[in-house]
Design an enzyme around this catalytic site. Structure first.
Site, short mmCIF file in Angstrom:
data_model
loop_
_atom_site.label_atom_id
_atom_site.label_comp_id
_atom_site.label_asym_id
_atom_site.label_seq_id
_atom_site.Cartn_x
_atom_site.Cartn_y
_atom_site.Cartn_z
N LYS A 103 0.88 -1.19 0.00
CA LYS A 103 0.00 0.00 0.00
C LYS A 103 0.91 1.23 0.00
O LYS A 103 1.39 1.67 1.04
CB LYS A 103 -0.92 0.02 1.22
CG LYS A 103 -1.98 1.11 1.16
CD LYS A 103 -2.94 1.03 2.34
CE LYS A 103 -4.08 2.02 2.17
NZ LYS A 103 -3.65 3.41 2.04
N CYS A 136 13.01 43.21 14.93
CA CYS A 136 12.95 42.16 15.96
C CYS A 136 14.30 41.46 16.06
O CYS A 136 14.87 41.01 15.06
CB CYS A 136 11.86 41.16 15.60
SG CYS A 136 11.83 39.69 16.65
#
Length: 659
Positions: free
Chosen positions: A113, A421
């Site tokens: 799968k 910042c």
């Protein structure tokens, strides 16, 4: 004309056969040089005689122009999902139930799968005409142009009736890592990469990403006297579709279950990701009798592997700021072993994720490796929740500069938009000096932080003034002496010649990684041209959608950013595409030649390429071909490449070319 038509047909058949052996069977029949020569011959014949181009010609797989969207079409029969089983007991019950209902002792086929994207191909008169995604199971999107770029998928089959072929499209582990390393915002896992690639509006991008496929189902197989799943797989092989080589057939239930348990332990050895195994009834004759629910067929089931889960205590939440200002929530954990790795932290994504999962400090949380790489917090074990848990609050202000955080429309992430910042700038400077960007060796995050805190480097511009601050730097506890400082300054000065692509990467523009930066540099040639590009112009470019275009446009229309570019130019940082305004050695025999590098050297391959590009405006190849002018050989070169170069009389030189 008949001779040309026959020659084209022969080349098409020959190259298709080579493609089949290379991409499907992994058994190359000829070397790259011979293949390229055949391919070029076919290209030239088709160029001279465009009316003779065949629909299944290998040359027709290359990506084309971007499309505005995909057409939606109905599936001829629903594309159902499979019911999941999480234990071997459930598998045993599934087998017993089918044997009881059919009153037979049946064979069952076990198939991988694959963790990819389901696809349904339609062939009419032997020609591939549609390629539909699953969609909602009833209606899918036709991604035919993208599927045509996958070289393992036949464009034609020797079957004239209309027929559907279903399978899975995926990206192998190696390709996933290679592509992710080039992206500014990497995909979370290989499945997401495959899904995003197969639905990309630009099939040229799809073609570059080396998608793979495996096929396993013919919905109307019984109509063609195909009565078992093993016959389906054999027919697919005959039509030269890629089929998994790990398929097994069992009649004994206990042998099948033993195989499931053993396979779980060896799946790591596969080149692609699985999320389970599919157990199918082999006889198609019983499929109609067993039927299906509204979601799943009753003749097949998916056995899901046990995920690598562990439980540990979440002790704190660390909130950090990235170079674009994005807020990152990270769980600090009591140390725990997960799949052989000691884990002390895991991602929490964003506050919406925390709130939805009701994750709290002091909770016992279940963590796992998402995509088998990145630890993530899956959920809380509520049975172990105690009274000392602390509800995690949404961060309202930047933990670094205390600016109010914002959310952008249609995004779940929060951002600090303050460009002064501290943490944001430190992260940006750190990225600017990285190998991906300006490749300035000698600066790490700790050194950058100290330089920032002592006001010596507050922005990327300040790096280029560091040479005038030697005394201040040497006084800091950075373990940088006179010699190391001089070497650092040399590295910074050398970075001025890196060119537009690396500079554009290092600027930290949202959504702009190194691959897109190179494409932009090749298109615009210099920063000024990019700066003056209209939004419509940006949107029209390959690899640039509306979101990326708006990010670029807004960045280059911010006065602070324009001043930043101006300051960099004042310090002689090159903002043009690398070959422009460089004093090439035009009289050299190496000028504008093509090189192949093999073996190891005292500097990296990227550094060699940068040095030679700056001197000779040259190009580089990865394989020895007649178009290669020189082979540069270092320690322990690849003998195959050396021998091939000698056969083609290509000069072999050494590192003296740049020393």
């Amino acid at each position: 004309m008949m001779d040309v038509k026959l020659k084209i047909q022969q080349l098409v058949n020959l190259i298709k056969n080579y493609d089949y052996h290379y991409y499907v069977l992994s058994e190359p029949l000829i070397d790259d040089f011979e293949y390229d020569m055949l391919y070029k011959s076919l290209q030239q014949l088709e160029k001279d005689h465009p009316d003779l181009i065949q629909i299944d010609s290998p040359t027709q797989r290359v990506g084309g122009e971007a499309v505005k969207g995909f057409k939606k079409l109905n599936h001829n029969s629903p594309m159902l999902s499979l019911e999941n089983a999480f234990s071997t007991k459930e598998i045993a019950n599934f087998i017993d139930n089918i044997n009881f209902q059919t009153n037979s002792k049946n064979e069952f086929v076990v198939e991988p799968k694959i963790d990819g994207v389901s696809i349904s191909l339609t062939y009419k008169n032997g020609v591939l005409v549609h390629a539909l995604t699953r969609g909602d199971g009833s209606v899918g999107e036709d991604v035919l142009n993208n599927v045509k770029t996958i070289k393992s998928i036949p464009l034609t089959i020797p079957f004239t009736k209309t027929i559907e072929i279903r399978g899975e499209i995926f990206v192998d582990k190696k390709t996933f890592l290679a592509i992710n390393n080039q992206l500014e915002k990497p995909f979370a896992n290989a499945r997401n990469l495959a899904a995003g690639t197969i639905r990309n509006l630009n099939s040229e991008i799809t073609a570059q990403r080396k998608l793979r496929a495996l096929f396993y189902y013919i919905p109307n197989g019984l109509e063609e006297s195909i009565t078992t799943q093993t016959m389906v797989l054999e027919q697919l092989k005959q039509w030269k579709f890629p089929v998994s080589d790990t398929i097994r057939v069992f009649q004994n239930k206990f042998q099948l279950i033993n195989y499931l348990e053993a396979f779980d332990k060896k799946r790591e050895q596969l080149t692609f990701n699985l999320d389970g195994l599919v157990i199918k009834l082999n006889s198609l004759l019983f499929y109609q009798q067993l039927g299906a629910t509204s979601k799943s067929p009753r003749w097949a089931i998916a056995f899901k592997f046990s995920p690598k889960f562990v439980q540990t205590k979440l002790t704190a939440v660390l909130i950090t700021i990235g170079r674009t200002g994005r807020v990152n929530y990270t769980a600090k954990l009591e140390s725990v072993n997960l799949d052989g790795t000691k884990v002390t932290a895991a991602t929490l994504h964003n506050f919406d994720y925390i709130k939805t999962k009701d994750i709290r400090i002091n909770d016992t949380v279940v963590i796992y490796k998402a995509g088998e790489i990145i630890p993530k917090v899956l959920k809380v074990n509520l049975e172990k929740r105690k009274n000392d848990t602390i509800i995690i609050q949404e961060q309202k202000y930047c933990p670094s500069c205390n600016s109010k955080l914002v959310k952008i429309v249609d995004e779940v992430d929060q951002y600090c938009t303050n460009e002064t910042c501290k943490e944001r700038n430190i992260q940006l400077i750190n990225y600017f000096v990285s190998k991906t960007a300006m490749d300035i060796n000698g600066l790490n995050i700790n050194t950058i932080t100290k330089l920032y805190e002592h006001n010596l480097v507050r922005s990327i511009v300040d790096l280029y003034d560091l040479k005038d601050k030697k005394n201040q730097v040497l006084k800091l506890d950075l373990k940088i002496g006179d010699k190391l400082f001089n070497k650092l300054v040399d590295n910074i000065e050398n970075s001025k010649q890196k060119g537009m692509a690396r500079l554009l990467t290092g600027l930290g523009i949202k959504h702009v990684g190194n691959v897109l930066a190179k494409n932009l540099a090749n298109h615009f040639k210099n920063i000024k041209a990019l700066q003056h590009a209209s939004l419509e112009n940006l949107i029209s470019l390959n690899d640039v959608g509306i979101t990326v275009a708006e990010s670029l446009y807004n960045w280059f229309h911010d006065p602070n950013h324009l001043q930043l570019i101006e300051q960099l130019e004042l310090r002689q940082v090159k903002t043009d595409q690398l070959p422009l305004k460089i004093n090439f050695e035009t009289n050299s025999i190496y000028f504008q030649k093509r090189f192949l590098i093999t073996g190891s050297f005292n500097i990296s391959r990227d550094q060699i390429k940068d040095l030679l590009s700056a001197k000779f405006d040259c190009q580089f190849a990865s394989e020895v071909k007649p178009t290669v002018d020189f082979v540069i050989a270092g320690n322990k070169p690849t003998l195959r490449k050396i021998n091939h170069a000698k056969e083609l009389n290509i000069p072999i030189i050494n590192e003296a070319i740049w020393t």
